[in-house]
Design an enzyme around this catalytic site. Structure first.
Site, short mmCIF file in Angstrom:
data_model
loop_
_atom_site.label_atom_id
_atom_site.label_comp_id
_atom_site.label_asym_id
_atom_site.label_seq_id
_atom_site.Cartn_x
_atom_site.Cartn_y
_atom_site.Cartn_z
CG PHE A 189 -4.33 1.98 6.74
CD1 PHE A 189 -3.94 1.41 7.73
CD2 PHE A 189 -3.99 3.35 6.67
CE1 PHE A 189 -3.65 1.94 8.92
CE2 PHE A 189 -3.41 4.06 7.92
CZ PHE A 189 -3.42 3.25 9.17
CE LYS A 201 5.21 4.35 6.74
NZ LYS A 201 5.14 5.63 7.37
CD GLU A 240 -2.96 -0.91 2.29
OE1 GLU A 240 -2.91 0.10 3.14
OE2 GLU A 240 -3.57 -1.98 2.90
CD GLU A 264 -1.00 8.41 8.07
OE1 GLU A 264 -1.28 7.47 8.72
OE2 GLU A 264 0.19 8.73 8.34
NE ARG A 301 7.93 -0.15 16.07
CZ ARG A 301 7.25 1.00 15.38
NH1 ARG A 301 7.05 1.02 13.94
NH2 ARG A 301 7.08 2.23 16.02
P1 ATP Z 1 6.74 6.63 10.61
O1 ATP Z 1 7.54 7.50 11.57
O2 ATP Z 1 7.43 5.71 9.88
O3 ATP Z 1 5.25 6.72 10.45
P2 ATP Z 1 5.31 5.52 13.10
O4 ATP Z 1 6.36 4.73 14.15
O5 ATP Z 1 4.85 6.66 13.30
O6 ATP Z 1 6.61 5.62 12.01
P3 ATP Z 1 5.27 3.12 11.69
O7 ATP Z 1 4.48 1.91 12.57
O8 ATP Z 1 6.37 2.88 11.82
O9 ATP Z 1 4.44 4.34 12.46
O10 ATP Z 1 4.63 3.30 10.41
C1 ATP Z 1 3.28 2.97 10.00
C2 ATP Z 1 2.58 4.23 10.07
O11 ATP Z 1 2.65 4.66 8.83
C3 ATP Z 1 1.17 4.30 10.67
O12 ATP Z 1 1.30 4.53 12.08
C4 ATP Z 1 0.46 5.11 9.62
O13 ATP Z 1 0.33 6.29 10.40
C5 ATP Z 1 1.44 5.39 8.45
N1 ATP Z 1 0.75 4.88 7.42
C6 ATP Z 1 0.65 5.76 6.20
N2 ATP Z 1 -0.02 4.76 5.00
C7 ATP Z 1 -0.24 3.67 5.65
C8 ATP Z 1 -0.98 2.62 5.05
N3 ATP Z 1 -1.32 2.37 3.83
N4 ATP Z 1 -1.05 1.32 6.02
C9 ATP Z 1 -0.57 1.40 7.11
N5 ATP Z 1 0.16 2.52 7.76
C10 ATP Z 1 0.17 3.64 7.06
#
Ligand code: ATP
Length: 585
Positions: free
Chosen positions: A341, A251, A249, A301, A416
């Site tokens: 999502f 991001k 997907e 998001e 995670r």
């Molecule tokens: P990052 O700083 O990379 O966003 P994070 O610690 O806030 O890190 P992660 O678990 O690392 O969160 O990355 C997942 C994050 O990406 C989710 O919390 C969400 O906010 C975002 N995101 C964006 N698009 C998507 C998607 N299609 N599916 C899942 N998460 C998504």
């Protein structure tokens, strides 16, 4: 329970620098609690009166506290201010004055936890005209009957200065020990906590209904679930070799929203599960119009976009929408789109145990065409080449990268796991990501920097297994001069006299601070080092080479949301693979 018992426990917690002792103190406190007060005790331990998602925040200003102390102990405000200057903490001022008063009046009604909690709850929820006077009276009422040690905490709690450093995971473990005699039950408690984000409530259920009720814990619409998080990868190959055929997907670099709907009522929770409902009126409207369910919980998001060009704004713009005033104007200037999502719950069905492909198919069915809600862009890929192509196309369009998803994995709340793997554009050939680290102390700065009072910070990552913070770097680069000054001010507010019990460190900064703030750093690489405790194996830990801050304090992350030791180890391995091609090097 008498409040004295709690105050004495707080005092012991404050003094200890040993995590095991912290656990013992907590477990013996919780063993004395019962179903009628365990939730209150837990909230008070965290300086709260309700779970964060309720938005009920206990807080008073210093001015009000000074007035309350003055009136309760019959001195004038100037005298309180003078003592404040001398002792540096209003809690200690109240303690001192209560000690003096004690010799004059020998009778008072002992305070109970219930009464203190009740007054604090009323302080937290007082609003409108006359609320200041009401808060003042409620505080004076408690101070009138307080022993000196109790007075210390009655003032510190609503001022937000409790600083006991007790984390959620530690409380869960202490609860398991107190109630079942072993740590093992912690996992079950954690699951329940992940489904309701309310430690007080989980404890109450355990004490009232027993361990079975914890096993059968259910999702409730209107109460947020702790979000699933993504692991990180270095390349498309790595993802395909882990997941095989998978979904990828786009991001979006926006703001994570967990949306709950019940009839025509909508709640929106942030990644930290704060209630953000009132800040995003267009998402409420979009959900009501476009989400086809009587009751539902789904995630997406939110991202600000330019209606003229259809382009997305960078994260900094989106985050501006997270504010309390001028919401209507902001919604017009920077309207949001929400890319859904995941589906967690819909019309009586808990989707969390179901595989991603089923959740996604159901989500696709339930979102109707419209202006606000959309589905996240998704492709199914079986080869690294196809995944790479999709990644490139996302990056070209200014997106952050992709999130790959295991087609058969359930929704794993609060963890995670490899069910979701992110691949970001900044990863290639460098450190595989920035790190979100917790500030645990600061150095005063020498030479040119002594004028700012802060020359660098000591930072740590989170050790999930033991609920501690382990140091990984001293960071002095990347700050502007204004930031050095600002940082010192912010950190002085949370300074503590000795190493907090949950911080594991060989280094001794000039000033220790409560582990509270998360900041993003980058570095040239992760190295092994005998100076830092992150991932300590008896000889070496992990450290950052040439660390520097990027950005500023992350208000969307709690210290327990920081990068974990386990992630650092993973990033170190990925870095070795890129450099040497050998994962075991
Ligand atoms: P990052 O700083 O990379 O966003 P994070 O610690 O806030 O890190 P992660 O678990 O690392 O969160 O990355 C997942 C994050 O990406 C989710 O919390 C969400 O906010 C975002 N995101 C964006 N698009 C998507 C998607 N299609 N599916 C899942 N998460 C998504």
């Amino acid at each position: 329970m008498e409040f004295r018992v709690l105050a004495e426990t707080f005092d012991r917690l404050e003094r200890t620098s040993a995590r095991l002792e912290l656990m013992d103190i907590l477990a013996s406190l919780l063993a004395r609690a019962d179903a009628s007060n365990v939730d209150k005790i837990i909230y008070l331990l965290q300086g709260r009166v309700a779970a964060p998602y309720t938005g009920i925040e206990l807080g008073i200003g210093e001015k009000l506290a000074i007035q309350a102390i003055a009136r309760a102990f019959g001195v004038n405000a100037d005298e309180v201010e003078r003592l404040y200057k001398e002792l540096g903490d209003l809690g200690s001022v109240a303690e001192r004055l209560a000690g003096n008063k004690k010799q004059m009046t020998l009778f008072s009604q002992p305070l109970t936890v219930e009464r203190v909690y009740d007054n604090f709850y009323r302080i937290a929820t007082a609003s409108g005209s006359g609320s200041q006077e009401l808060k003042l009276r409620l505080l004076i009422d408690l101070l009138n009957d307080a022993e000196p040690l109790e007075a210390r905490y009655i003032v510190r709690i609503p001022l937000g200065k409790l600083r006991l450093g007790v984390g959620d995971a530690t409380i869960l473990e202490a609860l398991a020990i107190a109630r079942t005699g072993s740590r093992e039950f912690k996992e079950r408690l954690e699951r329940a906590y992940n489904l309701c984000s309310d430690l007080g409530y989980v404890a109450k259920v355990l004490y009232e209904k027993g361990p079975e009720a914890i096993q059968n814990f259910k999702i409730v619409v209107g109460i947020p679930i702790r979000p699933a998080l993504a692991q990180r990868a270095q390349s498309a190959e790595e993802i395909v070799s882990r997941l095989g055929t998978c979904a990828a997907e786009a991001k979006y670099d926006g703001f994570r929203c967990q949306i709950h709907k019940k009839g025509d009522k909508v709640w929106i929770f942030s990644r930290r599960l704060e209630n953000m409902t009132n800040m995003f009126p267009e998402i409420i409207e979009g959900t009501l119009k476009q989400f086809d369910a009587e009751e539902a919980i789904f995630e997406g998001e939110a991202i600000a976009y330019n209606e003229e060009t259809g382009e997305f704004y960078p994260f900094q713009m989106t985050i501006q929408r997270k504010r309390k005033y001028g919401i209507k104007e902001a919604a017009e200037e920077y309207p949001l789109k929400l890319f859904a999502f995941d589906l967690i719950y819909a019309d009586g069905v808990d989707y969390t145990p179901k595989p991603y492909k089923e959740r996604r198919a159901e989500l696709e069915k339930r979102i109707k065409k419209g202006d606000v809600l959309d589905l996240s862009e998704k492709v199914i890929v079986s080869t690294a080449e196809d995944l790479e192509k999709f990644f490139e196309s996302c990056v070209e369009r200014g997106l952050e990268g992709i999130v790959a998803k295991d087609l058969n994995a359930p929704y794993i709340a609060g963890a995670r796991k490899w069910a979701w793997i992110k691949l970001k554009r900044s990863y290639r050939g460098e450190l595989s990501d920035t790190l979100d680290v917790v500030i645990v102390g600061y150095y005063k700065g020498r030479g040119k920097r002594s004028q700012f009072g802060l020359g660098g910070i000591l930072v740590a990552v989170y050790d999930k297994d033991e609920d501690t913070f382990r140091t990984i770097a001293k960071v002095g680069s990347g700050f502007t001069e204004e930031q050095l000054v600002e940082m010192k001010k912010i950190l002085d507010e949370i300074a503590v006299p000795h190493r907090p019990a949950r911080v594991v460190s060989f280094l001794e900064p000039d000033v220790w601070v409560e582990p509270k703030y998360v900041i993003t750093v980058t570095a040239d690489e992760i190295t092994r080092s005998p100076n830092h405790t992150a991932g300590w194996d008896g000889k070496r830990g992990y450290a950052l080479r040439f660390p520097r801050i990027v950005g500023w304090i992350r208000s969307d992350k709690a210290p327990e949301d920081a990068t974990t030791v386990q992630e650092v180890v993973e990033m170190y391995k990925q870095q070795r693979t890129v450099i040497t091609g050998d994962e075991n090097a």
